[in-house]
Design an enzyme around this catalytic site. Structure first.
Site, PDB file in Angstrom:
ATOM      1  N   SER A 138      33.995  45.976  38.842  1.00 22.37           N
ATOM      2  CA  SER A 138      34.226  44.812  39.389  1.00 22.37           C
ATOM      3  C   SER A 138      35.994  44.793  39.417  1.00 22.37           C
ATOM      4  O   SER A 138      36.583  45.449  38.588  1.00 22.37           O
ATOM      5  CB  SER A 138      33.674  43.368  38.967  1.00 22.37           C
ATOM      6  OG  SER A 138      34.563  42.460  39.322  1.00 22.37           O
ATOM      7  N   TYR A 151      31.120  38.328  31.419  1.00 25.63           N
ATOM      8  CA  TYR A 151      31.362  39.363  32.688  1.00 25.63           C
ATOM      9  C   TYR A 151      32.608  40.055  32.644  1.00 25.63           C
ATOM     10  O   TYR A 151      32.330  41.240  32.901  1.00 25.63           O
ATOM     11  CB  TYR A 151      31.366  38.528  33.985  1.00 25.63           C
ATOM     12  CG  TYR A 151      31.182  38.893  35.252  1.00 25.63           C
ATOM     13  CD1 TYR A 151      29.961  39.276  35.704  1.00 25.63           C
ATOM     14  CD2 TYR A 151      32.357  39.422  35.892  1.00 25.63           C
ATOM     15  CE1 TYR A 151      29.657  39.929  36.922  1.00 25.63           C
ATOM     16  CE2 TYR A 151      32.068  39.824  37.188  1.00 25.63           C
ATOM     17  CZ  TYR A 151      30.815  40.391  37.744  1.00 25.63           C
ATOM     18  OH  TYR A 151      30.438  40.994  38.855  1.00 25.63           O
ATOM     19  N   LYS A 155      32.073  44.118  32.316  1.00 23.34           N
ATOM     20  CA  LYS A 155      32.643  45.117  33.416  1.00 23.34           C
ATOM     21  C   LYS A 155      33.536  45.700  32.806  1.00 23.34           C
ATOM     22  O   LYS A 155      33.657  46.993  33.492  1.00 23.34           O
ATOM     23  CB  LYS A 155      33.256  44.232  34.429  1.00 23.34           C
ATOM     24  CG  LYS A 155      32.035  43.492  35.298  1.00 23.34           C
ATOM     25  CD  LYS A 155      31.012  44.224  35.902  1.00 23.34           C
ATOM     26  CE  LYS A 155      30.179  43.533  36.806  1.00 23.34           C
ATOM     27  NZ  LYS A 155      28.933  44.529  37.400  1.00 23.34           N
TER      28      LYS A 155
END
Length: 256
Positions: A138, A151, A155
């Site tokens: 991402s 998150y 990532k």
């Protein structure tokens, strides 16, 4: 493309578009997803004759399910050329309020899942002396946003894992790279819009305009097709000149 590709989280969103795209290019596709019924439906959508697509149920954070699912993929199609580690979830909350179990769940799906599927794939790829591993990172593999601590952490971690796989896999003909999309209007992102609106005290439209797309060059979401094209490029690249790298696909949101 006469290849066999396993894609996790492939019954919806980016993963499904990846499966459809690889299939159109001639690959045999394994759709691995937590939702077995949806995985099977996607496989039938790709190939009603069930010769070039296989849907399997897989919780990527469960070692036994991953081992069994990857073994079935190889048994069905005879080899494994490409792994796309795409399965993921999003949970949004301020760090000081973040529930530890939710933190662990998110990291388990993203990082444990990437590790387990990679390990299983590499065993087959090493036997073949060829393979390509692609991780779905991402822009949050490069940048941080409020309320996304696990998150962003996960990532970022995928980039580290890809670099190790690139180093270890080179002698076995295996490359590893990361795709880092910007905001893609999938169900996962649609869910975030009202969550962020509540957390920030602004409208959903303002979340899209001033949070998600503010830094893009054209105010546009990244599309699932954008991501699929990047995956095809990485999967088909012919040499170790492109390994251990991360490619940002974000309409200019993040520029390296």
């Amino acid at each position: 493309m006469d290849k066999v590709v396993v894609i996790t989280g492939a019954a919806s969103g980016i993963g499904k578009e990846l499966a459809l795209t690889f299939a159109r290019e001639g690959a045999k596709v394994v759709i691995a997803d937590l939702d077995l019924k949806a995985a099977q439906e996607t496989a039938l959508e790709i190939d009603p004759a069930s010769q070039r697509a296989l849907g399997i149920g897989m919780d990527v954070s469960n070692e036994e399910q991953v081992e069994n699912g990857m073994a079935r993929a190889v048994e069905t199609f005879g080899r494994l050329d490409i792994l796309v580690s795409n399965a993921g979830v999003q949970i949004v909350a301020p760090l000081v309020e973040f529930d530890f179990e939710k933190w662990r769940k998110l990291l388990s799906i993203h990082l444990d899942g990437a590790f387990l599927t990679t390990r299983a794939a590499l065993r087959q790829m090493y036997r073949q002396n060829s393979g390509s591993v692609i991780y779905m990172g991402s822009v949050h593999s490069k940048e941080a946003s409020p309320f996304k601590a696990p998150y962003v952490t996960a990532k970022h971690g995928l980039i580290g894992l890809a670099k190790v796989v690139a180093k270890e896999g080179a002698a076995h003909g295996v490359r590893a790279n990361v795709i880092c999309p910007g905001f893609v209007r999938t169900p996962l992102v649609e869910k975030q819009i009202p969550e962020q609106a509540r957390a920030l005290g602004i409208s959903a439209a303002d979340v899209v305009k001033t949070v998600m797309l503010r830094e893009t060059v054209d105010g546009e979401f990244t599309t699932v097709q954008d991501v699929a094209e990047a995956a095809l490029f990485l999967a088909a690249f012919p040499s170790n000149a492109l390994t251990g790298q991360s490619i940002v696909v974000s309409h200019g949101w993040f520029m390296q």
